[in-house]
Design an enzyme around this catalytic site. Structure first.
Site, mmCIF file in Angstrom:
data_model
loop_
_atom_site.group_PDB
_atom_site.id
_atom_site.type_symbol
_atom_site.label_atom_id
_atom_site.label_comp_id
_atom_site.label_asym_id
_atom_site.label_seq_id
_atom_site.Cartn_x
_atom_site.Cartn_y
_atom_site.Cartn_z
ATOM 1 N N ASP A 1 0.868 -1.178 0.000
ATOM 2 C CA ASP A 1 0.000 0.000 0.000
ATOM 3 C C ASP A 1 0.906 1.230 0.000
ATOM 4 O O ASP A 1 1.482 1.581 1.036
ATOM 5 C CB ASP A 1 -0.905 0.004 1.238
ATOM 6 C CG ASP A 1 -1.738 1.284 1.304
ATOM 7 O OD1 ASP A 1 -2.726 1.327 2.055
ATOM 8 O OD2 ASP A 1 -1.394 2.256 0.594
ATOM 9 N N HIS B 1 -6.150 11.719 13.440
ATOM 10 C CA HIS B 1 -7.082 11.613 12.314
ATOM 11 C C HIS B 1 -8.267 10.704 12.622
ATOM 12 O O HIS B 1 -9.264 10.729 11.904
ATOM 13 C CB HIS B 1 -6.372 11.069 11.075
ATOM 14 C CG HIS B 1 -5.279 11.954 10.583
ATOM 15 N ND1 HIS B 1 -5.477 13.264 10.190
ATOM 16 C CD2 HIS B 1 -3.948 11.735 10.460
ATOM 17 C CE1 HIS B 1 -4.328 13.791 9.813
ATOM 18 N NE2 HIS B 1 -3.385 12.902 9.969
ATOM 19 N N ASP C 1 1.679 18.830 13.858
ATOM 20 C CA ASP C 1 1.816 17.845 12.784
ATOM 21 C C ASP C 1 1.471 18.539 11.456
ATOM 22 O O ASP C 1 0.730 19.515 11.448
ATOM 23 C CB ASP C 1 0.808 16.710 13.060
ATOM 24 C CG ASP C 1 0.960 15.547 12.091
ATOM 25 O OD1 ASP C 1 1.491 14.513 12.494
ATOM 26 O OD2 ASP C 1 0.545 15.702 10.928
ATOM 27 N N ASP D 1 6.147 15.309 10.924
ATOM 28 C CA ASP D 1 6.142 15.337 9.463
ATOM 29 C C ASP D 1 6.111 16.796 8.985
ATOM 30 O O ASP D 1 6.127 17.078 7.799
ATOM 31 C CB ASP D 1 4.964 14.538 8.891
ATOM 32 C CG ASP D 1 3.672 14.722 9.684
ATOM 33 O OD1 ASP D 1 2.778 13.870 9.570
ATOM 34 O OD2 ASP D 1 3.559 15.737 10.421
#
Ligand SMILES: NCCCNCCCCCC(=O)CS
Ligand SMILES: [Zn+2]
Length: 680
Positions: A22, A137, A174, A267
């Site tokens: 993936d 999330h 983030d 990130d």
């Protein structure tokens, strides 16, 4: 005050991974946690933390932010074989399941709750939970973006329920929008959610309209959701600090939380395949430092994303080292925020102007056109990104379906080692004044010789002055000397004449740049104002007037320094940006006689300024005003400043003079900018 930084980690959370192909999920690997923890161990930081064991979250705790049917569904995954896991995964987006991920997700939540328990009960001051899977999330009934349970959302509810937290601030640095957190607290005024995130006018994942700046929360929660979308990639240290100074910190201080969570995703650091940002790992030391004086220092950092193993590990170390109280690093050359960032800052301030008094008179009126206009602009290749025409992917609108091209190797300097001097705080006090515990009374290795005495007397004293004054001046220069050799981190001096002491120190300093913060009655000695290497920021009730020189900046408060809300606004929106941009080697904080700054605010100031000059802060107090000695020493020792409580609006005339100053100075000091040029 509580000291100690908790580190919560368990290698069990590395025991799940992607079992099929993936391309979206392949970056979320166990090594993320391994390299982060190893870096903390190798740097010696792990040993300095209080190691707290993880635990599994209970069903009841998970149900604080998730539905029963979702929990029941996830409970079945340990018993699934590959095909069933793949089918189950298809129900959600950009996430994968594994037979052990439910166990790890319970540990990630449990680790976060352990952190909350230890911080809220005062066993430690702050801490970090190194967890995976990440959380921000995931939604009530959905896994998403590598997240299964929403660690921070659950923990915020838990802190309200079990620790009576009244106001919780969540800072999500983030690079992705934590939509799961936003949904969870949409209408909840007790949880202020702040997030910046790569957006590119909704063309970046998760491509949500509600990630734009005009999602402010709803109902009673209106104003308690602050989104700062990045509409270009390549955002850097100046952009991040500008958002803290001009959006997050003023609102956070007004909100006055009693607990702070950081959705610490890295990130948003340089080199990350998802973020494509340019901020370097050391910036997280400053972002952490700037949050550590909220909520009496109760800060819980929880790992979210971060996929470049090098910048991730470095950024985690920068964050933990700051939580431990080590001196902040020199910020990389700072300029102003780029034009795209300024547009986002302007939009966020404008839309929140009606909810936050700190923005009431400051932010320009919210323009009518919806953000779709910005989108149209962008499509026509609108304003420059931070790279300007340097390329990077800031320029072209990445067609969504592009295959990830081979990433060119992005390199950056490893953050410099941050060495804390053996002695943290040295106090120069008259013998009659007792030295607060934890500090050392300063006494130089040897006294001044006759020549030294003569020189000091000639330069700074009138003939009549007694020998004690000469000794004091000499001791001051000796204290300064040890600070500038990094043998002492910071200091405090009780002096008979603050002006003379400041004059001596600015001229004796070996630093190329000295920042002098003068809190109260002037005049600031002319010799200092004329001294090219000293930037003077003078906050007082003086009449608003043009700065005589680029290096003397008067900030006027009608009611003087006793006006806490006004001083906070001046410090966050003007003094700190100036200080960070100036990048001094020494910070002098002068409290002239009759200074009205209240105790708690004085301590906030003493703490915040330590983010500059590697923490070399020297505070000058008037000898016969010993009241601030204790709280100043406490701040210098690294204790978190006490919360100021919710703040009222600064006076409109003060804000008017702040904005006038900002407009006048921002050409020389671009980090002061809050709006893009064409909007001015
Ligand atoms: N490369 C551009 C495509 C975007 N992929 C996003 C996949 C979800 C990321 C979730 C995450 O990082 C949690 S912090
Ligand atoms: Zn992320």
């Amino acid at each position: 005050m509580k000291m100690g930084t908790a580190l919560i980690y368990d290698e069990e959370m590395t025991k799940y991974k992607l079992l099929w192909v993936d391309p979206v999920c392949k970056i979320e690997v166990p090594e993320r946690l391994i390299v982060s923890y190893e870096a903390l161990v190798k740097s010696g930081l792990a040993d300095r933390c209080v190691s707290i064991p993880v635990r599994e979250a209970t069903d009841a705790e998970i149900l604080l932010a998730h539905s029963e049917e979702y929990l029941e569904a996830v409970k079945k995954t340990p018993f699934m074989h590959l095909e069933e896991l793949m089918t189950f995964t298809q129900k959600y987006g950009d996430v994968y399941f594994h037979p052990n991920i439910y166990h790890c997700a319970k540990l990630a939540v449990g680790a976060t709750l352990q952190l909350v328990d230890n911080v809220m009960t005062g066993k430690v001051r702050n801490g970090m939970a190194l967890v995976r899977p990440p959380g921000h999330h995931s939604q009530s009934s959905a896994a998403n973006g590598f997240c299964v349970f929403n660690n921070v959302a659950i923990a915020a509810q838990y802190a309200k329920k079990h620790h009576k937290a009244k106001r919780v601030l969540i800072v999500d640095w983030d690079v992705h929008h934590g939509q799961g957190v936003q949904y969870c607290f949409e209408d909840d005024p007790s949880v202020l959610y702040f997030s910046w995130h790569r957006y590119e006018h909704q063309s970046f994942w998760p491509n949500l309209r509600e990630s734009d700046f005009d999602s402010v929360g709803s109902g009673k929660g209106a104003g308690f959701n602050v989104n700062v979308p990045w509409n270009k990639v390549g955002m850097g240290n100046s952009d991040y600090l500008a958002v803290f100074f001009h959006v997050l910190l003023p609102v956070a201080y007004e909100f006055s939380p009693d607990l702070v969570f950081i959705c610490a995703g890295f990130d948003s650091a340089i080199g990350d395949p998802e973020g494509h940002m340019s901020a370097t790992p050391d910036i997280f030391a400053h972002l952490t430092h700037l949050l550590m004086n909220l909520a009496d220092g109760k800060v819980c950092a929880v790992l979210e994303g971060g996929y470049n193993l090098t910048s991730l590990a470095q950024s985690v170390c920068q964050t933990v080292q700051t939580l431990l109280g080590d001196p902040a690093p020199r910020p990389a050359q700072l300029g102003g925020a780029c034009e795209s960032a300024l547009e986002s800052i302007h939009s966020a301030r404008a839309i929140h102007k009606k909810y936050w008094s700190c923005l009431q008179h400051a932010a320009a009126p919210f323009p009518e056109e919806p953000s779709s206009k910005n989108r149209r602009l962008a499509q026509q290749g609108g304003s420059q990104g931070p790279e300007g025409d340097a390329g990077g992917d800031a320029q072209k609108e990445e067609p969504e379906k592009v295959e990830e091209k081979e990433e060119e190797e992005i390199v950056w300097p490893e953050p410099l080692r941050r060495v804390a001097p053996s002695l943290r705080s040295a106090l120069l006090l008259p013998d009659a004044v007792e030295c607060p515990d934890g500090c050392a009374r300063f006494s130089p290795a040897h006294g001044p010789g006759p020549l030294e005495r003569a020189r000091l007397r000639k330069s700074y004293l009138k003939e009549s002055e007694d020998e004690a004054s000469v000794t004091l001046l000499y001791n001051l220069t000796a204290l300064l000397g040890q600070m500038e050799k990094n043998e002492i981190r910071n200091g405090l001096a009780l002096v008979p004449d603050v002006s003379m002491a400041a004059t001596l120190l600015t001229s004796a300093s070996l630093s190329k740049r000295v920042l002098l913060v003068w809190m109260g009655e002037g005049p600031v000695p002319a010799q200092i104002i004329e001294d090219e290497k000293t930037l003077v920021v003078h906050i007082d009730s003086m009449e608003p007037h043009e700065a005589q020189s680029k290096y003397y900046i008067p900030i006027t408060l009608k009611k003087g320094c006793g006006d806490t809300a006004g001083v906070v606004q001046a410090v966050l929106g003007l003094l700190l940006p100036l200080g960070y941009q100036y990048e001094p080697g020494l910070v002098l904080l002068a409290r002239p006689p009759g200074c009205q700054v209240k105790g708690g605010l004085w301590q906030q100031l003493t703490c915040l300024l330590q983010g500059l000059a590697l923490g070399h802060t020297l505070v000058l107090l008037q000898e016969n005003e010993t009241a601030p000695v204790g709280i100043t020493a406490s701040g210098l020792l690294g204790n978190a400043a006490l919360s100021l409580g919710p703040l009222v609006a600064p006076g409109p005339e003060d804000v008017g003079s702040f904005e006038g100053l900002r407009l006048r100075l921002q050409t020389d000091w671009p980090l002061l900018q809050t709006t893009a040029p064409e909007k001015r």
